[in-house]
Design a protein around this motif. Structure first.
Motif, PDB file in Angstrom:
ATOM      1  N   GLY A  35       0.762  -1.065  -0.058  1.00  0.00           N
ATOM      2  CA  GLY A  35      -0.072   0.076  -0.105  1.00  0.00           C
ATOM      3  C   GLY A  35       0.744   1.229  -0.001  1.00  0.00           C
ATOM      4  N   GLU A  36       0.125   2.413  -0.457  1.00  0.00           N
ATOM      5  CA  GLU A  36       0.880   3.502  -0.550  1.00  0.00           C
ATOM      6  C   GLU A  36      -0.127   4.864  -0.215  1.00  0.00           C
ATOM      7  OE1 GLU A  36       4.340   4.196  -3.587  1.00  0.00           O
ATOM      8  OE2 GLU A  36       2.514   5.487  -4.164  1.00  0.00           O
ATOM      9  N   TRP A  47      -4.216   7.076  -2.705  1.00  0.00           N
ATOM     10  CA  TRP A  47      -3.748   6.054  -1.635  1.00  0.00           C
ATOM     11  C   TRP A  47      -4.284   4.765  -2.299  1.00  0.00           C
ATOM     12  CZ3 TRP A  47      -8.108   2.910  -0.414  1.00  0.00           C
ATOM     13  CH2 TRP A  47      -7.795   1.909   0.538  1.00  0.00           C
ATOM     14  N   SER A  48      -3.676   3.622  -2.285  1.00  0.00           N
ATOM     15  CA  SER A  48      -3.778   2.554  -2.770  1.00  0.00           C
ATOM     16  C   SER A  48      -3.414   1.283  -1.765  1.00  0.00           C
ATOM     17  CB  SER A  48      -3.212   2.345  -4.227  1.00  0.00           C
ATOM     18  OG  SER A  48      -1.841   2.243  -4.099  1.00  0.00           O
ATOM     19  N   ILE A  49      -4.043   0.231  -1.849  1.00  0.00           N
ATOM     20  CA  ILE A  49      -3.798  -0.998  -1.284  1.00  0.00           C
ATOM     21  C   ILE A  49      -4.038  -2.104  -2.186  1.00  0.00           C
ATOM     22  CG2 ILE A  49      -5.981  -1.035   0.240  1.00  0.00           C
ATOM     23  CD1 ILE A  49      -4.185  -1.894   2.630  1.00  0.00           C
ATOM     24  N   SER A  50      -3.316  -3.270  -1.623  1.00  0.00           N
ATOM     25  CA  SER A  50      -3.565  -4.468  -2.383  1.00  0.00           C
ATOM     26  C   SER A  50      -3.162  -5.422  -1.432  1.00  0.00           C
ATOM     27  CB  SER A  50      -2.679  -4.543  -3.773  1.00  0.00           C
ATOM     28  OG  SER A  50      -2.784  -5.820  -4.384  1.00  0.00           O
ATOM     29  N   THR A  51      -4.382  -6.496  -1.397  1.00  0.00           N
ATOM     30  CA  THR A  51      -3.897  -7.556  -0.656  1.00  0.00           C
ATOM     31  C   THR A  51      -4.584  -8.853  -1.146  1.00  0.00           C
ATOM     32  OG1 THR A  51      -4.265  -8.471   1.727  1.00  0.00           O
ATOM     33  CG2 THR A  51      -5.925  -6.791   0.786  1.00  0.00           C
ATOM     34  N   ASN A  55      -8.156  -5.143  -4.480  1.00  0.00           N
ATOM     35  CA  ASN A  55      -7.197  -3.877  -4.923  1.00  0.00           C
ATOM     36  C   ASN A  55      -8.282  -2.687  -4.507  1.00  0.00           C
ATOM     37  OD1 ASN A  55      -4.982  -5.074  -5.808  1.00  0.00           O
ATOM     38  ND2 ASN A  55      -5.905  -5.665  -7.469  1.00  0.00           N
ATOM     39  N   SER A  57      -8.088   1.687  -4.057  1.00  0.00           N
ATOM     40  CA  SER A  57      -7.802   3.155  -4.254  1.00  0.00           C
ATOM     41  C   SER A  57      -8.556   4.381  -4.198  1.00  0.00           C
ATOM     42  CB  SER A  57      -6.947   3.231  -5.738  1.00  0.00           C
ATOM     43  OG  SER A  57      -7.867   3.120  -6.785  1.00  0.00           O
TER      44      SER A  57
END
Length: 72
Positions: A35-36, A47-51, A55, A57
């Protein structure tokens, strides 16, 4: 880019002056996730996150309200 846990970055942000907040904060130390959060000096953010297979953002504006950073 600052490689610190994203939650820690957000918790420690109130101690910083608003001018010191812009920058890129990266999620680290979390298995199978990335994530960022990018706070830009012009008041915008991304903002983004991937798990696993999820996904997410978001983009918008950020402001400081007292000791909190507010994303809108």
């Amino acid at each position: 880019m600052r490689f610190i846990p994203l939650a820690l970055a957000l918790l420690s942000a109130p101690a910083l002056a608003t001018a010191e907040l812009p920058g890129t904060y990266a999620l680290s130390g979390v298995a199978d996730a990335g994530g960022e959060l990018r706070l830009d000096a012009d008041g915008t953010y991304s903002w983004s996150i991937s798990t696993n297979s999820v996904n997410r953002s978001s983009t918008g504006r950020w402001t400081r309200s007292g000791s909190e950073v507010v994303l809108t």
